[in-house]
Design an enzyme around this catalytic site. Structure first.
Site, PDB file in Angstrom:
ATOM      1  CD  GLU A   1      49.123  18.553  42.916  1.00 14.32           C
ATOM      2  OE1 GLU A   1      48.578  18.940  42.280  1.00 14.32           O
ATOM      3  OE2 GLU A   1      49.910  17.548  42.915  1.00 14.32           O
TER       4      GLU A   1
ATOM      5  N   GLY B   1      37.635  15.947  33.919  1.00 13.00           N
ATOM      6  CA  GLY B   1      36.532  15.674  33.504  1.00 13.00           C
ATOM      7  C   GLY B   1      36.633  14.607  32.834  1.00 13.00           C
ATOM      8  CE1 TYR B   2      37.437  15.006  27.143  1.00 12.15           C
ATOM      9  CE2 TYR B   2      38.052  16.474  28.537  1.00 12.15           C
ATOM     10  CZ  TYR B   2      37.641  16.106  27.683  1.00 12.15           C
ATOM     11  OH  TYR B   2      36.791  16.814  26.303  1.00 12.15           O
TER      12      TYR B   2
ATOM     13  N   GLY C   1      41.670  21.302  29.921  1.00  8.29           N
ATOM     14  CA  GLY C   1      41.355  20.882  28.643  1.00  8.29           C
ATOM     15  C   GLY C   1      41.635  19.251  28.431  1.00  8.29           C
TER      16      GLY C   1
ATOM     17  CB  CYS D   1      45.988  15.291  37.105  1.00 11.43           C
ATOM     18  SG  CYS D   1      44.541  16.253  36.795  1.00 11.43           S
ATOM     19  CG  LEU D   2      47.654  17.282  30.876  1.00 11.18           C
ATOM     20  CD1 LEU D   2      45.516  16.374  29.919  1.00 11.18           C
ATOM     21  CD2 LEU D   2      47.214  18.550  29.979  1.00 11.18           C
TER      22      LEU D   2
ATOM     23  N   GLY E   1      46.765  19.775  34.062  1.00 12.38           N
ATOM     24  CA  GLY E   1      47.038  20.994  33.023  1.00 12.38           C
ATOM     25  C   GLY E   1      45.509  20.790  32.954  1.00 12.38           C
TER      26      GLY E   1
ATOM     27  CD  GLN F   1      42.702  13.117  31.391  1.00  9.23           C
ATOM     28  OE1 GLN F   1      43.505  13.849  30.536  1.00  9.23           O
ATOM     29  NE2 GLN F   1      42.213  12.780  32.839  1.00  9.23           N
TER      30      GLN F   1
ATOM     31  CG  ASN G   1      39.804  20.202  38.674  1.00  3.29           C
ATOM     32  OD1 ASN G   1      38.456  20.804  37.976  1.00  3.29           O
ATOM     33  ND2 ASN G   1      40.544  21.250  37.750  1.00  3.29           N
TER      34      ASN G   1
ATOM     35  CB  SER H   1      44.138  21.809  36.483  1.00  3.05           C
ATOM     36  OG  SER H   1      44.814  20.940  36.854  1.00  3.05           O
TER      37      SER H   1
ATOM     38  CG  HIS I   1      45.608  17.654  41.373  1.00  2.00           C
ATOM     39  ND1 HIS I   1      46.307  17.970  41.629  1.00  2.00           N
ATOM     40  CD2 HIS I   1      44.379  17.479  41.241  1.00  2.00           C
ATOM     41  CE1 HIS I   1      45.744  18.451  39.799  1.00  2.00           C
ATOM     42  NE2 HIS I   1      44.762  18.137  39.627  1.00  2.00           N
TER      43      HIS I   1
END
Length: 368
Positions: free
Chosen positions: A341, A299-300, A229, A255-256, A227, A259, A297, A52, A339
């Site tokens: 995990e 930013g989006y 980006g 996380c990603l 992940g 989203q 972690n 990430s 997270h």
């Protein structure tokens, strides 16, 4: 590391033109990326190998880094025991004080030598908390570059304009374990501890690339990994997720993955004013009102305004009230922005893996 009379031989330059002279350790190369900060006191090995962080220059606010070195590069069941991927993923490391005399029973090498092996530069002798304050006022990150002064200048690089999963995802299907539950795990840049958590719960894991068409695969449950980006870049997997939702098999996004599930459900994402990074992010479990400290972690964040009423907020961030997860009212779909995990960070929410396995068990019984 003791201060000495030699001049500083490296520099951090931010996109607004701010320059910080520094001492150099690690690989003697220049680098550029998105400068972000992390407030964790430990776990630098896990964070630096977390995919990430691909494309990012990681700044630690904790004043002493490197004091326990880097653990041995050993594997268990073809998974690295102590790293979250097979190599360092960050583009650079910024710290205040480098501990050059580390000690730990499982130490394999020093942080500086490890960075050299991975061709990653590091800087020390900078007030990293001052940098963190500056980044906070810029939305939690800025573009930046590490320059070794003997080398030529390099351009700034924005990882958010690129599909980073292409660089960190597996390139082929991989199978782990031989357990009772068949899990299809879409790898957008997953952390190894997701594999470990699932294997401990009697799972067979089918790990597939980020753009793999998994709609024709048979599985008991689908996991969408973390992940790097911008989530809006991943149009192809979002379309596959929409098709997977029609199967009504359990889905767990992390996380990603949270989203992407949210976008597939009709929501959208935006960049946070203050990014969530570190081991001390507080969230509330909406159903019970119970609070947890989590590792994050990102930013989006997901905006659920346009998601149908069949979806509910699962967790909420206690600092800024942003969405930290969603859950469907009657279908076995849920996701979290943090997270569970951990690795590194608190393990308070690892119970969500048990929640996922229980959903699979319930789904199996309904299909009989």
């Amino acid at each position: 590391m003791k201060k000495n009379n030699r001049s500083k031989k490296a520099m951090l330059i931010l996109e607004d033109g701010t320059k910080y002279e520094a001492y150099h350790f690690g690989a003697p190369v220049s680098s550029s990326g998105e400068v972000v900060f992390n407030t964790a006191m430990t776990g630098y090995t896990e964070s630096m190998t977390d995919p990430s962080y691909k494309g990012q220059i990681l700044t630690y606010t904790y004043p002493v880094i490197g004091n326990y070195g880097i653990p041995s590069p050993s594997y268990k069941e073809s998974i690295h025991e102590f790293y979250e991927s097979d190599k360092v993923q960050v583009s650079g490391l910024i710290i205040s004080y480098y501990s050059n005399r580390p000690y730990h029973w499982n130490m394999y090498t020093t942080l500086s030598d490890w960075l050299k092996e991975n061709e990653i530069p590091g800087l020390y002798g900078i007030d990293t908390r001052f940098i963190a304050k500056k980044l906070i006022n810029k939305g939690g990150s800025m573009l930046g570059k590490i320059l070794i002064m003997e080398q030529e200048n390099i351009p700034f690089y924005d990882p958010n304009k690129e599909n980073l999963s292409k660089k960190v995802s597996t390139s082929k299907k991989i199978i782990y374990g031989n357990g009772k539950y068949k899990i299809l795990l879409v790898d957008f840049g997953l952390k190894n501890n997701i594999l470990r958590c699932l294997l401990r719960r009697n799972c067979t894991i089918i790990r597939v690339p980020w753009d793999y068409d998994f709609t024709k695969e048979e599985y008991d449950g689908l996991v969408l990994s973390n992940g790097p980006g911008n989530p809006n870049i991943y149009e192809k997997p979002i379309s596959y997720i929409r098709l997977a939702m029609k199967k009504e098999r359990p889905i767990f996004g992390i996380c990603l993955g949270n989203q992407l599930l949210g976008i597939a459900a009709g929501g959208y994402t935006y960049k946070l004013k203050y990014a969530h990074r570190g081991h001390n992010q507080p969230v509330v479990f909406i159903e019970t009102g119970q609070n947890f400290i989590t590792s994050q972690n990102h930013g989006y964040v997901l905006d659920t305004t346009n998601i149908s009423r069949e979806w509910k907020i699962f967790f909420k961030n206690l600092n800024d009230n942003t969405c930290e997860g969603i859950i469907h009212d009657f279908k076995p779909f849920f996701s979290v922005q943090f997270h569970p995990e951990a690795s590194s960070g608190p393990t308070d929410t690892e119970f969500l893996f048990d929640f996922f396995i229980n959903l699979i068990g319930s789904s199996r019984r309904l299909q009989k």
